[in-house]
Design a protein around this motif. Sequence first.
Motif, mmCIF file in Angstrom:
data_model
loop_
_atom_site.group_PDB
_atom_site.id
_atom_site.type_symbol
_atom_site.label_atom_id
_atom_site.label_comp_id
_atom_site.label_asym_id
_atom_site.label_seq_id
_atom_site.Cartn_x
_atom_site.Cartn_y
_atom_site.Cartn_z
ATOM 1 N N UNK A 70 2.424 2.080 -16.374
ATOM 2 C CA UNK A 70 3.703 1.942 -17.056
ATOM 3 C C UNK A 70 4.776 1.661 -16.025
ATOM 4 N N UNK A 71 5.717 0.805 -16.385
ATOM 5 C CA UNK A 71 6.857 0.545 -15.517
ATOM 6 C C UNK A 71 8.074 1.228 -16.134
ATOM 7 N N UNK A 72 8.894 1.823 -15.290
ATOM 8 C CA UNK A 72 10.096 2.500 -15.747
ATOM 9 C C UNK A 72 11.325 1.897 -15.093
ATOM 10 N N UNK B 223 10.981 2.747 -20.505
ATOM 11 C CA UNK B 223 9.599 2.659 -20.041
ATOM 12 C C UNK B 223 8.888 1.591 -20.861
ATOM 13 N N UNK B 224 7.941 0.948 -20.214
ATOM 14 C CA UNK B 224 7.199 -0.133 -20.860
ATOM 15 C C UNK B 224 5.761 -0.109 -20.368
ATOM 16 N N UNK B 225 4.789 -0.141 -21.309
ATOM 17 C CA UNK B 225 3.390 -0.240 -20.874
ATOM 18 C C UNK B 225 3.163 -1.571 -20.164
ATOM 19 N N UNK B 226 2.395 -1.537 -19.090
ATOM 20 C CA UNK B 226 2.151 -2.751 -18.319
ATOM 21 C C UNK B 226 0.721 -3.238 -18.481
ATOM 22 N N UNK B 227 -0.263 -2.360 -18.233
ATOM 23 C CA UNK B 227 -1.670 -2.779 -18.295
ATOM 24 C C UNK B 227 -2.570 -1.556 -18.203
ATOM 25 N N UNK B 228 -3.835 -1.768 -18.523
ATOM 26 C CA UNK B 228 -4.888 -0.792 -18.274
ATOM 27 C C UNK B 228 -5.821 -1.409 -17.241
ATOM 28 N N UNK B 229 -6.201 -0.621 -16.247
ATOM 29 C CA UNK B 229 -7.091 -1.120 -15.203
ATOM 30 C C UNK B 229 -8.235 -0.129 -14.986
#
Length: 155
Positions: free
Chosen positions: A60-62, A115-121
Amino acid sequence: MKYRLLILLMICTTVAGLSSCDESLSYSHYEHAPLTGWEKNDTLIFCTRPVAKTGRYHIEVGLRTTNDYPFTSVSLNIEQYVSSQAVKVNYKPLLILMEKNGKIKGQGVSLYQYTMPLADIKLQQGDSVRFCVRHDMKREILPGIADVGITLTRR
């Protein structure tokens, strides 16, 4: 006697709070942007510690902004490097900060948190991740960006 009881109660509450920490949270850190404005070539770098368990991790990016931020969104350029992989992954998220009717989407009063979800790794035990974050706006210097953050959570 009442003060001792109060102090004992505060200590017990603190210990209970610390023992119930979220074990899935692997990394959460914010970097301050310069007070004079975040320049396009100012890269904020985030380096995680090696993860303890193999698994899927959510990124997540904040962002924290002040009332001085002049736009309704912010475009970012985020590069991700995983220690065990020879591949660089590039993300270009657009964070929408304000609805069309002018309502601010963030939480806060004079400092707004987004906050924004970015990716799953997928990470292996012992992997660490490095993130390099820059803004990707047409304006060279962005006023009103207070902090930028990255959070990594095990799923």
